[in-house]
Design a protein around this motif. Structure first.
Motif, PDB file in Angstrom:
ATOM      1  N   ASP B 577       0.894  -1.295  -0.266  1.00  0.00           N
ATOM      2  CA  ASP B 577       0.268   0.181  -0.286  1.00  0.00           C
ATOM      3  C   ASP B 577       1.050   1.322   0.207  1.00  0.00           C
ATOM      4  OD1 ASP B 577      -2.389   1.448   0.370  1.00  0.00           O
ATOM      5  OD2 ASP B 577      -2.873   1.671   2.111  1.00  0.00           O
ATOM      6  N   PRO B 578       1.475   1.513  -1.302  1.00  0.00           N
ATOM      7  CA  PRO B 578       2.239   2.544  -1.455  1.00  0.00           C
ATOM      8  C   PRO B 578       2.151   3.773  -0.726  1.00  0.00           C
ATOM      9  CG  PRO B 578       1.956   1.321  -3.530  1.00  0.00           C
ATOM     10  CD  PRO B 578       1.040   1.640  -2.174  1.00  0.00           C
ATOM     11  N   GLU B 579       3.194   4.187  -0.097  1.00  0.00           N
ATOM     12  CA  GLU B 579       3.204   5.871   0.995  1.00  0.00           C
ATOM     13  C   GLU B 579       3.709   6.833   0.111  1.00  0.00           C
ATOM     14  OE1 GLU B 579       3.363   5.600   5.095  1.00  0.00           O
ATOM     15  OE2 GLU B 579       1.696   3.905   5.006  1.00  0.00           O
ATOM     16  N   ILE B 580       4.976   6.349   0.308  1.00  0.00           N
ATOM     17  CA  ILE B 580       5.699   7.904  -0.658  1.00  0.00           C
ATOM     18  C   ILE B 580       6.572   6.525  -1.405  1.00  0.00           C
ATOM     19  CG2 ILE B 580       6.570   8.790   2.242  1.00  0.00           C
ATOM     20  CD1 ILE B 580       8.696   6.713   1.979  1.00  0.00           C
ATOM     21  N   ALA B 581       6.841   7.823  -2.324  1.00  0.00           N
ATOM     22  CA  ALA B 581       8.331   7.845  -3.498  1.00  0.00           C
ATOM     23  C   ALA B 581       9.077   8.456  -2.878  1.00  0.00           C
ATOM     24  CB  ALA B 581       7.448   7.670  -4.846  1.00  0.00           C
ATOM     25  N   VAL B 582      10.261   7.516  -3.153  1.00  0.00           N
ATOM     26  CA  VAL B 582      11.714   8.238  -3.004  1.00  0.00           C
ATOM     27  C   VAL B 582      12.093   8.401  -4.382  1.00  0.00           C
ATOM     28  CG1 VAL B 582      13.892   8.403  -1.423  1.00  0.00           C
ATOM     29  CG2 VAL B 582      11.538   8.156  -1.153  1.00  0.00           C
ATOM     30  N   SER B 583      13.325   9.290  -4.418  1.00  0.00           N
ATOM     31  CA  SER B 583      14.424   9.198  -5.535  1.00  0.00           C
ATOM     32  C   SER B 583      15.639   9.945  -5.679  1.00  0.00           C
ATOM     33  CB  SER B 583      14.192  10.229  -7.592  1.00  0.00           C
ATOM     34  OG  SER B 583      14.050  11.616  -6.789  1.00  0.00           O
ATOM     35  N   VAL B 584      16.733   9.704  -5.730  1.00  0.00           N
ATOM     36  CA  VAL B 584      18.054   9.898  -4.979  1.00  0.00           C
ATOM     37  C   VAL B 584      18.943   9.652  -6.497  1.00  0.00           C
ATOM     38  CG1 VAL B 584      19.965   8.952  -3.717  1.00  0.00           C
ATOM     39  CG2 VAL B 584      17.942   9.036  -3.098  1.00  0.00           C
ATOM     40  N   VAL B 585      19.056  10.606  -6.250  1.00  0.00           N
ATOM     41  CA  VAL B 585      20.904  11.022  -6.800  1.00  0.00           C
ATOM     42  C   VAL B 585      21.681  11.515  -7.080  1.00  0.00           C
ATOM     43  CG1 VAL B 585      21.467  12.149  -9.355  1.00  0.00           C
ATOM     44  CG2 VAL B 585      19.023  11.713  -9.038  1.00  0.00           C
ATOM     45  N   VAL B 586      22.839  10.183  -6.896  1.00  0.00           N
ATOM     46  CA  VAL B 586      24.728  10.949  -6.272  1.00  0.00           C
ATOM     47  C   VAL B 586      25.595  11.665  -7.582  1.00  0.00           C
ATOM     48  CG1 VAL B 586      26.327  10.088  -5.010  1.00  0.00           C
ATOM     49  CG2 VAL B 586      23.777   9.623  -4.359  1.00  0.00           C
ATOM     50  N   GLU B 587      25.396  12.774  -7.675  1.00  0.00           N
ATOM     51  CA  GLU B 587      26.789  13.232  -9.109  1.00  0.00           C
ATOM     52  C   GLU B 587      27.637  12.440  -8.890  1.00  0.00           C
ATOM     53  OE1 GLU B 587      26.747  17.027  -8.968  1.00  0.00           O
ATOM     54  OE2 GLU B 587      25.027  17.546 -10.038  1.00  0.00           O
ATOM     55  N   HIS B 588      28.126  11.805 -10.088  1.00  0.00           N
ATOM     56  CA  HIS B 588      29.067  10.791 -10.232  1.00  0.00           C
ATOM     57  C   HIS B 588      29.125   9.840  -9.199  1.00  0.00           C
ATOM     58  CE1 HIS B 588      29.553  13.778 -12.978  1.00  0.00           C
ATOM     59  NE2 HIS B 588      29.992  14.924 -12.195  1.00  0.00           N
ATOM     60  N   GLY B 589      28.402   8.662  -8.488  1.00  0.00           N
ATOM     61  CA  GLY B 589      28.401   8.451  -7.410  1.00  0.00           C
ATOM     62  C   GLY B 589      28.474   6.871  -7.685  1.00  0.00           C
TER      63      GLY B 589
END
Lengths: 382, 648
Positions: B577-589
């Motif tokens: 039952d999805p509550e949250i959506a997340v995005s993560v970007v690590v530059e040159h990670g």
């Protein structure tokens, strides 16, 4: 001139001279002085300091000076005329070298106890020396060209020295004062006609020379003339003073805003509110009634003085009284015309009202001479 | 001499005559003066009275108090604080340089300040106060107050100044205020008198700027009597202005601070959204900066340091930067293909590590290939070749359409600065902007989120939220303005995507994070209630030459930072039952699975538990490391809290 020239017995002696002073004029002078003290209190924000108290002291000193001069026989002063004239010329030369500068001109001489303005002094000493000259000059020579040269020289020496300061306004007043003396002495109409045409040509030349290499006046003087001719052209610049002065005057209405309530003058919209522009404060706070009252006081002084001059059978005395009166007239007439927008802004104080030691003392001395002439007038002659 | 006593009656008569003429002229002139006086004072009096009133009454504006900004729990993000500044009045001070010297013995006055003060004093009227220094501490004020006898003309004045008590947490979101610049006076604002109040401050970036009109309020009016020089003589009337409106944001300060700490010294960004109502719970870029420095006037050295930092602390990377989305974009390609009925989930392709398309080899990230792949597997293991095959069949139009529907390539309406549209390419776009025909290779590149495709972390979070909810979720940052809810509670409309197809994708994403073969398996959550579905992305920022491929692709760790891959991860949770959506970007990670996924998981758990999650939700072998990490982050956050308290 000796004491014997008048019928000694007809002249009052000692303290009885006090009864023979021209009291109406003295009272009117005190009235004008009182108005001045009141106005100086008002422009200081209903405060005795810094101007009113100092002015009162000076008025008192001047008053004592006036009475002392009045008690001294006129023939003594007559004998001092040339010396006084030369002294004032010397002071004018001195101011050229040692004077302190104010408002873009060298006018003041610091004598330690007083800041003397020799040009003020010159106005009176010129009257004295011209009265002396025409008293001495036989009647029939008055209009002879040769005998015109001397008074013209007497007039134009101080004129040029004052012009050098540079103070065009005062130098012109000196010429006008001297010219009136010559006219009173009976110099022929023709000379005045010629002088008038010459000055018209001169004025034309002055305007014509503007912007050319041989420009006759300074730029600031032209600007003043412009401003005078059309103050609304630059209400926040050069025309500012005249515009603000008229607003202050006009907003006074019939009865004025009341003592200490003048917003225009108190709020510094006006320059020199305690000196040259003090009339605006009077007119704003006491309205037309207040303004006309002071004008009536001045007019009465002139009227009483002219009566005294006519009644005085001594030529020197009579000329002196006319001259002093006219000098006094020039002060208030030019000052009032200036604040009412009828004349360009020239540094002329309102006599007896404006704050300032020099002009007040000079005027009191002049009225002392007038009183002396009045007290020691020939009585019972022929 | 005797005849001299015998006055000449003739000459005497002439003198009297002329005296009367002069007297007459004088009287005439006096009469003229009287007439003039009457004209001015009686006839035209009302006109002049009016002019006089205009002359003396001056209307001055009082700066309104700026609206405050809160987080979703009412925690203050931006407020106004009484600030003290010292001013100097020339006519009271006398010798300015001496006074400044005495002052500099008490408080710090820079050479620049001293020079500016002297210049300003020379320019302005002698009674006008000139500010020497702003934002003084109480200690400094006390020092000045006790020494006031030797400081003529120096006075302490009060004003309101903007303070961001959370320091770095919201620098990229809320932005900061600053003095009115020429730029602020453009666009029809020239005549706004409020902007001309001395020392008035306006929003420069972020919410402070976007909501400038809301926050500003309206000016009060003070009628003052002034003299010709502008000096205030008396206050006549005072009408207070209307303070600006307060704004409540959807963000959660604790989560925001946690994310900032978790991102640490990486050049990275993360967005957490409520995937039902679109509320942004956290939107953080790292590294950050202290907006208070800008309010006070940042020093050149500080500013240059921020500007020249390779990690770009001034950029709000979540919205203004767009990255190649890499494999996260495979979701779009897959969904587009499913929707177009081009493939069935059961169709297989074989991946042998590369594929030749129009005489060019396109490689899979896995040398040697994945072997037989179906749709789910290709997402779970993130096979590239499968998507090359797909791309040839789907075409760029359908990919473009699906990307747009999922929230990529469009500018989302959030009140932050410089929000990028990102880029979802099309034939028209390439023709117009590159003046080149669209090539099949372009579609192939786009299918795995490389080539022209660019998306911001916010767009990626929106995509995750839309996948999770199946609705057209729109991101929101503002909860209420002045207590009035900004958005109603109505639900977003459904996406124009088949439910079954969506479920296929969701399931694949779930497996990508929970299946042993999934790319994000290492970052799984083991508690069934909180399990997440996610997709890794590793986007190349350089070309890999054939020669390099022969000798083995250089590892990210061996490359200079600028040439390393970007690491991305998007996810939603809980899966059921999805509550949250997340995005993560690590530059040159580097690899998304290695650097972005663990961060995203930690953030997800932090958000779901609204605090530190229990160690039990992590895989057993990670717990020791996680425990250490939690301890370390707690310390950082405590230090941050101490720092805030100290500054306040």
């Amino acid at each position: 001139m000796t004491y014997l020239e008048y019928k000694i017995r007809a002249v009052p002696k000692g303290f009885s001279k006090l009864f023979f002073l021209n009291w109406p004029i003295i009272l009117l002078l005190c009235a004008a002085g009182a108005i001045g003290i009141i106005m100086l209190t008002s422009v200081a924000g209903n405060s005795w300091h810094p101007w009113a108290s100092a002015q009162l002291k000076r008025f008192f000193v001047g008053f004592v000076l006036m009475i002392s001069i009045a008690m001294t026989p006129i023939w003594f002063w007559k004998s001092m005329s040339v010396l006084a004239y030369i002294t004032s010329l010397g002071l004018l030369v001195l101011v050229e070298f040692f004077g302190s500068t104010g408002m873009g001109a060298q006018r003041w001489l610091d004598l330690g106890f007083i800041n003397l303005q020799p040009s003020e002094m010159a106005k009176i000493t010129l009257v004295m020396v011209l009265a002396f000259y025409y008293d001495w000059l036989p009647d029939e020579r008055t209009s002879k060209p040769l005998w015109i040269i001397a008074p013209l020289a007497l007039i134009f020496l101080p004129f040029f020295l004052v012009l050098q300061q540079p103070d065009l306004g005062t130098s012109l007043l000196i010429v006008i004062g001297g010219g009136v003396m010559m006219f009173l002495a009976g110099v022929h109409w023709g000379y005045f006609g010629a002088a008038l045409s010459l000055s018209v040509a001169g004025i034309f030349a002055v305007f014509y020379s503007r912007g050319k290499d041989w420009q006759l006046l300074n730029d600031y003087q032209y600007r003043r003339i412009d401003t005078f001719l059309d103050p609304s052209s630059d209400p926040l610049g050069a025309g500012y003073h005249i515009t603000q002065s008229k607003i202050a005057l006009g907003s006074g209405g019939w009865t004025g805003r009341g003592f200490g309530q003048g917003t225009q003058s108190r709020l510094n919209f006006l320059p020199e509110k305690h000196t040259d522009f003090i009339f605006t404060t009077l007119a704003e706070e006491f309205g037309f009634i207040g303004g006309i009252s002071l004008l009536i006081v001045y007019a009465l002084i002139v009227v009483f003085a002219i009566i005294a001059a006519i009644r005085n059978k001594d030529r020197f005395s009579s000329l002196l009284i006319y001259g002093v009166t006219f000098t006094f007239f020039l002060y208030f007439a030019v000052n009032m015309a200036m604040v009412m927008g009828l004349a360009p802004v020239v540094g002329v104080p309102l006599p007896l009202v404006s704050y300032g030691g020099s002009s007040l003392l000079v005027l009191m001395v002049a009225f002392g001479l007038l009183q002396s002439a009045h007290v020691h007038k020939p009585r019972g002659v022929i | 001499m005797a005849d001299r006593i015998q006055l000449n009656p003739k000459s005497n008569a002439k003198l009297s005559r002329r005296g009367l003429i002069i007297g007459g002229l004088q009287t005439a002139f006096i009469a003229g003066l009287a007439v003039r006086m009457r004209k001015l004072q009686v006839e035209d009096a009302s006109e002049y009275r009016l002019l006089a009133d205009e002359n003396r009454i001056n209307i001055r504006l009082i700066a309104p108090a700026r609206g405050e900004i809160y987080d979703r729990n009412g925690k203050v993000i931006a407020r106004n604080e009484q600030s003290f500044r010292i001013t100097i009045v020339k006519e009271d001070a006398g010798d300015i340089e001496q006074t400044l010297y005495s002052l500099s013995n008490l408080i710090k006055i820079s050479q620049n300040d001293a020079k500016r003060v002297i210049e300003e004093i020379e320019r302005s009227a002698p009674f006008l106060p000139v500010t020497v220094r702003d934002q003084l501490s109480f200690e400094e004020i006390a020092r000045i107050a006790t020494n006031s006898p030797i400081l003529p003309g120096v006075s302490v004045e009060q004003g309101l100044s903007r303070v961001y008590p959370l320091i770095e947490s919201y620098a990229h979101v809320v932005g900061y205020v600053g003095p009115v610049s020429d730029n602020d006076l453009k666009d029809g604002n020239e005549s706004n008198p409020l902007l001309k109040i001395p020392r008035f401050q306006v929003g420069k970036v972020g919410i402070e700027r976007q909501f400038e009109d809301v926050l500003r309020g309206s000016a009060g009016v003070m009628k003052v009597e002034v003299n010709a020089l502008g000096r205030v003589m008396r206050n006549l009337d005072r009408k207070e202005g209307k303070p600006g409106n307060n704004i409540q944001l959807t963000v959660d300060t604790e989560l925001q601070a946690y994310i900032q700490a978790r991102l640490g010294s990486e050049s990275a960004s993360a967005v957490v959204m409520n995937c039902k109502n679109g509320e942004i719970l956290a939107i953080a870029s790292s590294p950050s900066y202290d907006p208070n420095k800008f309010v006070k006037g940042i020093s050149y050295s500080d500013f240059n340091e921020l500007r020249d930092n390779e990690f770009r602390p001034l950029a709000s990377k979540t919205v203004q930067d767009a990255y190649p989305p890499g494999s996260t974009f495979k979701i779009v390609t897959a969904l587009a293909a499913l929707e177009a009925n081009i493939i069935s989930p059961k169709d297989n392709f074989s991946c042998d590590g590369k594929m030749e398309i129009s005489n060019r080899f396109f490689h899979c990230w896995k040398k040697g290939g994945h072997g037989e792949m179906d749709l789910a597997k290709s997402l779970i293991e993130s096979c590239d070749v499968y998507f090359y095959e797909l791309a040839l069949k789907v075409g760029i139009e359908r990919i473009n359409e699906m990307a747009t529907q999922l929230g990529l390539g469009i500018q989302h309406d959030v009140p932050m600065s410089a929000i990028t549209k990102g880029l979802v390419p099309s034939r028209e776009w390439k023709l117009k902007n590159r003046e080149q025909e669209w090539l099949v290779g372009d579609t192939v590149n786009a299918s795995i989120g490389q080539g022209y495709v660019l998306s911001s972390p916010l767009q990626l979070a929106v995509m995750a939220a839309r996948l999770a909810s199946g609705r057209n979720v729109k991101p929101m940052l503002t909860k209420s303005i002045n207590g009035q809810n900004v958005h109603d509670d109505k639900e977003f409309e459904d996406l124009k995507v088949g439910k079954a197809n969506l479920n296929i994708i969701r399931k694949a994403l779930f497996k990508a994070s929970n299946d042993r073969r999934g790319t994000a398996y290492g970052s799984r959550i083991i508690n069934n209630k909180y399990r997440m579905a996610g997709k890794t992305g590793t986007s190349q920022v350089r070309n890999i030459t054939d020669a390099e491929r022969e000798n083995g692709v250089t590892k990210n760790e061996d490359l200079p930072w600028k040439r390393r891959d970007h690491a991305l991860f998007i996810n939603f949770a809980p899966y059921d039952d999805p509550e949250i959506a997340v995005s993560v970007v690590v530059e040159h990670g580097g690899a998304g699975s290695k650097s972005a996924a663990p961060i995203a998981r930690d953030i997800t758990l932090q958000a779901l538990f609204k605090g530190t999650p229990p160690l039990g939700v992590y895989p057993a072998k990670d717990r020791t490391a996680i425990f250490e990490q939690q301890k370390r982050l707690r310390e950082i956050l405590q230090e941050l809290e101490m720092n805030r308290k100290n500054k306040a």
